[in-house]
Design a protein around this motif. Sequence first.
Motif, PDB file in Angstrom:
ATOM      1  N   ALA A   4     102.619  45.020  16.784  1.00  0.00           N
ATOM      2  CA  ALA A   4     103.775  44.122  16.830  1.00  0.00           C
ATOM      3  C   ALA A   4     103.863  43.274  15.565  1.00  0.00           C
ATOM      4  N   LEU A   5     102.729  42.768  15.083  1.00  0.00           N
ATOM      5  CA  LEU A   5     102.741  41.939  13.882  1.00  0.00           C
ATOM      6  C   LEU A   5     103.083  42.781  12.647  1.00  0.00           C
ATOM      7  N   ALA A  29     103.513  34.326   9.846  1.00  0.00           N
ATOM      8  CA  ALA A  29     104.278  35.426  10.435  1.00  0.00           C
ATOM      9  C   ALA A  29     103.877  35.646  11.891  1.00  0.00           C
ATOM     10  N   PHE A  30     102.590  35.518  12.193  1.00  0.00           N
ATOM     11  CA  PHE A  30     102.112  35.677  13.571  1.00  0.00           C
ATOM     12  C   PHE A  30     102.670  34.567  14.462  1.00  0.00           C
ATOM     13  N   ASP A  39     105.449  32.965  14.006  1.00  0.00           N
ATOM     14  CA  ASP A  39     106.868  33.270  14.190  1.00  0.00           C
ATOM     15  C   ASP A  39     107.057  34.380  15.216  1.00  0.00           C
ATOM     16  N   LEU A  40     106.199  35.404  15.178  1.00  0.00           N
ATOM     17  CA  LEU A  40     106.263  36.498  16.156  1.00  0.00           C
ATOM     18  C   LEU A  40     106.099  35.963  17.570  1.00  0.00           C
ATOM     19  N   ARG A  86     109.138  34.219  18.796  1.00  0.00           N
ATOM     20  CA  ARG A  86     110.217  35.157  19.119  1.00  0.00           C
ATOM     21  C   ARG A  86     109.896  35.998  20.354  1.00  0.00           C
ATOM     22  N   GLU A  87     108.605  36.310  20.534  1.00  0.00           N
ATOM     23  CA  GLU A  87     108.186  37.155  21.663  1.00  0.00           C
ATOM     24  C   GLU A  87     107.035  36.484  22.413  1.00  0.00           C
ATOM     25  N   HIS A 123     106.732  43.235  12.710  1.00  0.00           N
ATOM     26  CA  HIS A 123     107.377  41.963  12.401  1.00  0.00           C
ATOM     27  C   HIS A 123     107.346  41.685  10.895  1.00  0.00           C
ATOM     28  N   CYS A 124     106.308  42.160  10.225  1.00  0.00           N
ATOM     29  CA  CYS A 124     106.180  41.981   8.778  1.00  0.00           C
ATOM     30  C   CYS A 124     106.995  42.999   7.989  1.00  0.00           C
TER      31      CYS A 124
END
Length: 201
Positions: free
Chosen positions: A44-45, A189-190, A192-193, A196-197, A48-49
């Motif tokens: 998933a990460l 980024a993690f 933010d992921l 979002r989720e 996302h990146c």
Amino acid sequence: MTDSSPFGASHALACSIDALSLSLQFRDAYTRLHCDRVGLLATALARHCGLDPAQCTRIGLAACFHDIGKIGIPDEVLLSSGGHDDAAQAIMRQHPEHGERIFLATGRGDAVDVARLIRAHHEAFDGSGYPDGLRGDAIPLGARILTIVDAWDAMTSDRPYRDAMDPARAMRILDDAAGGLVDPDLLGAFQDLLRREPALA
């Protein structure tokens, strides 16, 4: 030598992955479940990146088998419920290299790339990790992703010796480790992921 299997090479390679999964399950059921969760988070990460599908697949595969080298760690070290002394810690720190060798033996076309990530998943952004003391961008991107999601899952799931940590506390620990253990940009980024989720948390 020709392949006499009625299913062909692709089936044999798939079976080798299934055999590794089953071996890990028999060796240490907790580690198998942890690796499965880390695989989902790492994939998933990576997505996302904005990484391409092939990279995401390799990172997810490395995440699912990042601890496969623990098969080679003696029970008295691997299954210890207490802390490790220096000698036991040195033995435990061999598992990334064991894992690299095990995955290379699958013979997959992506084995070298995946095994490289498995070897590097305990490297630290500031160079204090192991086994090679890599620093910053010298650590493969997939391994830097693994470090974050591995630490997150280890803290936020029940362990044999302690209950799961509150996610907010776990994130504070990761924040404190930014620039040290973990890549600060990937940590952002993690975070933010997970915003979002939230079901991934």
